[in-house]
Design an enzyme around this catalytic site. Structure first.
Site, PDB file in Angstrom:
ATOM      1  N   ALA A 154       0.508  -1.116  -0.127  1.00 24.45           N
ATOM      2  CA  ALA A 154       0.320   0.306  -0.093  1.00 24.45           C
ATOM      3  C   ALA A 154       0.786   1.199  -0.036  1.00 24.45           C
ATOM      4  O   ALA A 154       1.960   1.530   0.385  1.00 24.45           O
ATOM      5  CB  ALA A 154      -1.129  -0.075   1.479  1.00 24.45           C
ATOM      6  N   CYS A 155       0.410   2.230  -0.551  1.00 22.98           N
ATOM      7  CA  CYS A 155       0.998   3.245  -0.048  1.00 22.98           C
ATOM      8  C   CYS A 155       1.947   3.634   0.644  1.00 22.98           C
ATOM      9  O   CYS A 155       0.606   3.510   2.239  1.00 22.98           O
ATOM     10  CB  CYS A 155       0.185   4.381  -0.681  1.00 22.98           C
ATOM     11  SG  CYS A 155       0.721   6.727  -0.305  1.00 22.98           S
ATOM     12  N   PRO A 156       2.565   4.169   1.647  1.00 18.34           N
ATOM     13  CA  PRO A 156       3.585   4.513  -0.060  1.00 18.34           C
ATOM     14  C   PRO A 156       4.671   4.051  -0.183  1.00 18.34           C
ATOM     15  O   PRO A 156       5.529   4.275  -0.676  1.00 18.34           O
ATOM     16  CB  PRO A 156       4.408   6.292   0.844  1.00 18.34           C
ATOM     17  CG  PRO A 156       4.758   5.007   2.767  1.00 18.34           C
ATOM     18  CD  PRO A 156       3.401   4.771   2.679  1.00 18.34           C
TER      19      PRO A 156
END
Lengths: 82, 379
Positions: free
Chosen positions: A17-19
């Site tokens: 997932a981000c980041p």
């Protein structure tokens, strides 16, 4: 066309997932010479926007963003600059 | 006999050892199961304490506790260093005591700091991620009367994702209480386009930064630090001057993991839910060393230890393991020296931070005091 881009380095960040994807790319770019072509693979939709934004800010060249399937994952092609 | 070996005596390792001692008590008594915990020193270090050391609110001694007092007596606790892992032969090499064979292995070796990865950072920056660093920063902060305080998040992922946000808000209030805030500029930097990796946390913290005059620089990835000129240079081509630099240094996993082919960068590649290693049989990883899609935090290690204890107990009894970790993570987030917020999230659920208050702050301090009950498996 993306089909003609053959990356020097492929970074598979699918599942992160981000980041995560952006940080994976940044980590690899830190160690790369100018002119290296990267393919970052991500299935995180926000990374598909954030990564190109960073690439522009950092002065590298965004070659292409290719969506695979219906948002299954994206390939972001980047060439590093000095 | 089923031999379960745990490497690493931090939160994950000790909670797991104690949960296994509890779940498998009859099996351990009969000699059908053996649980061994190996740690490279006699003590456990509870790192969240270090956030409070620079502000004089805790001492590094409070962060340390002998592991022998934390783990159940049925656990074979050994102080030794694992020098290599052979997952085919299911054998660990030890620095002092030869080799150790296992049927199930759990790696709970944590994360290490790698400040050397950024030239000039060791000489030019401070950090609060270890005892010596936190004490040195306490002394520097005590003498810091005026100038530019920069908190730069260099390493992502890093231990305790809330800590950098907490540090600047605590520093803001600490300086106000001493009448020095007007003479100090505070800047916080983060590698991506917002001030925290978790979007809800970034949205929660940004207005608090704005209210308190804490500047933020985003898309900021330090490439080098000039300790003489006191300048940070970034990959994005920007420069930032500082007078006091507090950095969250790059982190690395365990060289053992890399050498054993269990994952890149020393992080063990695992299934997010079962926590089983992807590149070896009968190997699990929990805590910071496990490469999962959530934070490197003590609560993660704690919940993962619970899931793996259930899985191992099933396996030791010849049953099919069904317990899984759902990504549950829980954090207290200090927003000053007397207020905090609380967040909880999982793989499926985003955090929903609420307004900070004093009650949660005291809850966090109380938890820090009670932490050793967690390590004992009681809380």
């Amino acid at each position: 066309m993306s089909e003609s881009i053959s990356p020097d380095v492929t970074v598979d960040s699918r599942g992160a997932a981000c980041p995560g994807p952006l940080m994976d790319l940044i980590g690899k770019i830190k160690q790369a010479d100018a002119g290296t072509v990267f393919e970052l693979q991500t299935n995180d939709s926000s990374s598909s926007h954030d990564v190109p934004e960073w690439v522009e800010k950092a002065g590298h060249e965004l070659l292409d963003v290719v969506e695979h399937g219906d948002g299954e994952y994206w390939s972001i092609f980047v060439e590093t600059r000095e | 006999m089923t031999r379960i070996v745990i490497v690493g005596g931090g939160t994950g390792g000790t909670v797991l050892a104690n949960r296994l001692a509890d779940k498998l008590a009859p099996d351990l008594k009969r000699g059908d199961v053996e649980v061994t915990l190996v740690n490279d020193g006699p003590d456990q270090v509870y790192k969240p304490t270090f956030l409070y050391v620079p502000f004089g609110e805790a001492t590094v001694e409070e962060a340390r506790h002998p592991i022998v007092d934390l783990v159940d007596r049925t656990v074979d606790f050994r102080v030794d260093r694992v020098t290599s892992i052979d997952t085919d032969a299911k054998r660990l090499s030890l620095q002092r005591d030869g080799a150790l064979e296992y049927d199930y292995l759990v790696l709970a070796t944590g994360a290490n700091l790698a400040p050397d990865e950024v030239p000039g950072l060791v000489e030019g920056g401070h950090h609060f991620y270890g005892a010596a660093g936190a004490e040195k920063l306490r002394d520097a902060l005590a003498e810091f009367e005026a100038g530019h305080l920069v908190l730069s998040v260099i390493g992502v992922p890093h231990m305790c994702p809330a800590a950098p946000v907490e540090f600047v808000m605590m520093a803001d209030q600490w300086l106000r209480e001493r009448g020095r805030r007007e003479d100090v500029d505070i800047t916080y930097t983060y590698p991506i386009q917002r001030i925290h990796g978790l979007e809800p946390v970034a949205e929660w913290a940004q207005p608090l930064f704005d209210e308190r005059g804490i500047e933020a620089e985003t898309f900021f990835n330090p490439e080098s630090v000039d300790p003489d000129e006191r300048v940070i240079e970034t990959m994005e081509g920007t420069e930032l001057d500082y007078d006091l630099l507090v950095a969250i240094p790059p982190h690395s996993g365990s060289p053992l993991v890399e050498e054993a082919g269990l994952g890149d960068g020393g992080w063990v590649a695992v299934d997010n839910r079962t926590l089983e290693a992807e590149h070896a049989d009968d190997v699990y990883a929990i805590g910071d060393v496990a490469d999962v899609a959530t934070s490197k935090a003590g609560s993660v290690a704690h919940y993962q230890a619970g899931a793996v204890a259930d899985r191992l107990a099933s396996q030791a009894r010849g049953q099919v393991p069904t317990a899984e970790y759902d990504g549950k993570t829980m954090c207290f987030v200090e927003s000053g020296t007397d207020e905090a917020a609380f967040i909880e999230f999982s793989y499926e659920r985003q955090p929903e931070p609420r307004d900070p208050n004093q009650f949660v702050h005291w809850g966090k301090l109380a938890y820090n005091e009670a932490y050793w009950l967690t390590a004992r498996g009681l809380l």
